[in-house]
Design a protein around this motif. Structure first.
Motif, PDB file in Angstrom:
ATOM      1  N   LYS A  31      -5.549   2.013   6.754  1.00  0.00           N
ATOM      2  CA  LYS A  31      -6.802   1.513   6.171  1.00  0.00           C
ATOM      3  C   LYS A  31      -6.532   0.215   5.422  1.00  0.00           C
ATOM      4  CE  LYS A  31     -11.032   1.439   4.768  1.00  0.00           C
ATOM      5  NZ  LYS A  31     -11.945   0.781   5.687  1.00  0.00           N
TER       6      LYS A  31
ATOM      7  N   SER B  79       0.829  -1.206   0.000  1.00  0.00           N
ATOM      8  CA  SER B  79       0.000   0.000   0.000  1.00  0.00           C
ATOM      9  C   SER B  79       0.862   1.254   0.000  1.00  0.00           C
ATOM     10  CB  SER B  79      -0.913   0.015   1.231  1.00  0.00           C
ATOM     11  OG  SER B  79      -1.825  -1.045   1.196  1.00  0.00           O
TER      12      SER B  79
ATOM     13  N   GLY C 104      -4.671   6.863   5.092  1.00  0.00           N
ATOM     14  CA  GLY C 104      -5.262   5.578   4.740  1.00  0.00           C
ATOM     15  C   GLY C 104      -4.230   4.540   4.364  1.00  0.00           C
TER      16      GLY C 104
ATOM     17  N   GLN D   3      -8.746   2.710   0.429  1.00  0.00           N
ATOM     18  CA  GLN D   3      -8.056   3.974   0.685  1.00  0.00           C
ATOM     19  C   GLN D   3      -8.465   5.072  -0.289  1.00  0.00           C
ATOM     20  OE1 GLN D   3      -3.972   2.632   0.471  1.00  0.00           O
ATOM     21  NE2 GLN D   3      -4.316   1.157   2.124  1.00  0.00           N
TER      22      GLN D   3
END
Length: 427
Positions: free
Chosen positions: A299, A266, A295, A388
């Motif tokens: 997240k 991510s 995020g 996100q």
């Protein structure tokens, strides 16, 4: 290659990697398998190289930028609330799916040979909480402890807000470093089609489909659970609460989702995620500069909600442990509250360990799942990154910070590096 869009380049890399991986697997071409492995490793290594400075400056600047946003406290609260809501809905669907398919039922594995995984003191809630606080600032960066780096970024960002104008030279330096790292990382991202071929090819040549046989039900369950979130939960939220077209959202967001799938990071996808959120989905830049980095480090609907729930049910059934209603509620609680433990890195070992230890399940279960973790991590990370982007769109739409003309326009090309934006003038 410039004749092909970035998305098409990624797809071509994906197809080439699968084909080369099967060639290496079926005909036992050792040099080809080694080449694919090295290419994938180098690409991931380049992504990880930028993680410490990227996370630190992105979080610091995003917190400091809140002073340029009207209603910053309300926006931050809404963002966090949506993070919690989507995490809860995701884990609820995952638990329901796990109860239907019973992923560990009938599975025969050598549990005696499984070894507990060293999770570096992340096995309990106390260890998790105390692990947030770095004992040494330098160690947090050299050991790439993302959770501690996030903590330092939040604290210094909040301190800069409190100090005011005197902190502006420091913030300008942080913004400059962030722009430099993002620019350099964008050059790495442009290599993603080649990295994609290496990563996918390595997975196919190393694992093939043989490894999935005893864990096929769990693997299918994780992919099915993530797809339910991707194709049912998120579209429903976008259509009902966001009042936007989910098909348009996915058309705009596809390059970031695709890169997340192959990179399994991510944080590594963060620059592209932010570009897509602003330039294609039309989210206000000042708000997105807070919500997207936030995020990317907290997240995690795929790694922290869907996967731990199904994996916990699997481990319980394999080891013959009966779970009750209270245990399923604990799974939901851990998923919603503990998602920051995944911290945007590849894999979800820490989150799974936290879940198993909370339920009192054998930590040896983590070892049983490590072999197929790279395969599962692809769809988990794609789910993470999609969430996100979904939440900023929902919040921006409710706050009048979504440019619908940009959202509905034909997708802007991502072939060029993003333009450097001047540092904002303090309010």
């Amino acid at each position: 290659m410039k004749r092909f869009s970035f998305s098409l380049q990624l797809l071509l890399g994906l197809a080439a990697g699968i084909a080369l991986g099967f060639v290496a697997k079926i005909w036992d071409v050792a040099w080809l398998a080694e080449t694919l492995t090295r290419v994938g490793q180098l690409f991931v290594q380049l992504l990880k190289l930028a993680v410490p400075p990227l996370v630190f400056t992105a979080v610091l600047v995003s917190v400091a930028n809140l002073r340029n946003v009207n209603g910053a406290a309300r926006l931050a609260s809404k963002t966090l609330l949506w993070f919690l809501v989507t995490a809860f809905v995701s884990v609820a669907f995952a638990i329901g799916l796990g109860l239907i398919i019973n992923p560990g039922q009938g599975v025969t594995l050598d549990t005696g040979a499984a070894k507990a995984v060293d999770t570096e003191g992340a096995g309990t809630w106390l260890d998790f909480v105390t692990g947030i606080l770095p004992a040494n600032v330098v160690t947090a960066f050299t050991e790439v402890n993302v959770l501690q780096i996030v903590f330092l970024g939040v604290v210094l960002g909040a301190a800069a807000l409190a100090v005011g104008e005197k902190a502006e030279p420091f913030l300008n330096l942080a913004r400059s470093v962030l722009e430099l790292v993002q620019k350099a990382l964008w050059w790495v991202i442009r290599l993603a089609p080649i990295g994609t071929a290496g990563l996918i090819g390595k997975a196919v040549s190393t694992y093939g489909w043989d490894l999935l046989a005893p864990l096929a039900k769990l693997s299918a369950g994780v992919y099915a659970g993530c797809l339910i979130v991707l194709l049912a939960v998120y579209p429903t939220l976008l259509a009902v609460w966001g009042k936007v077209n989910p098909v348009t959202f996915y058309r705009n967001a596809w390059p970031a989702i695709e890169l997340a799938f192959v990179s399994r990071s991510s944080v590594g996808t963060l620059p592209l995620t932010q570009r897509v959120t602003i330039e294609r989905n039309g989210v206000d830049r000042d708000y997105a500069s807070f919500a997207v980095p936030f995020g990317a480090t907290t997240k995690m609907d795929g790694c922290a909600s869907v996967y731990p729930a199904l994996a916990a049910i699997f481990v319980a059934q394999v080891f013959g442990v009966q779970l009750g209603v209270g245990d399923y509620l604990l799974i939901a609680f851990v998923s919603v509250v503990g998602s920051a433990a995944t911290a945007g890195l590849t894999g979800a070992v820490v989150m799974l360990t936290l879940t198993l230890s909370t339920l009192g399940l054998p930590l040896e279960g983590v070892g049983l799942l490590l072999a197929i973790d790279p395969i599962l991590d692809m769809i988990r990370t794609a789910t993470n990154v999609t969430g996100q982007m979904v939440v900023p769109v929902l919040v921006a739409r409710s706050e009048g910070r979504l440019d619908e003309a940009v959202f509905d326009a034909p997708p802007q090309s991502l072939d060029d590096a993003p333009a450097v934006r001047p540092a904002p003038v303090p309010a």
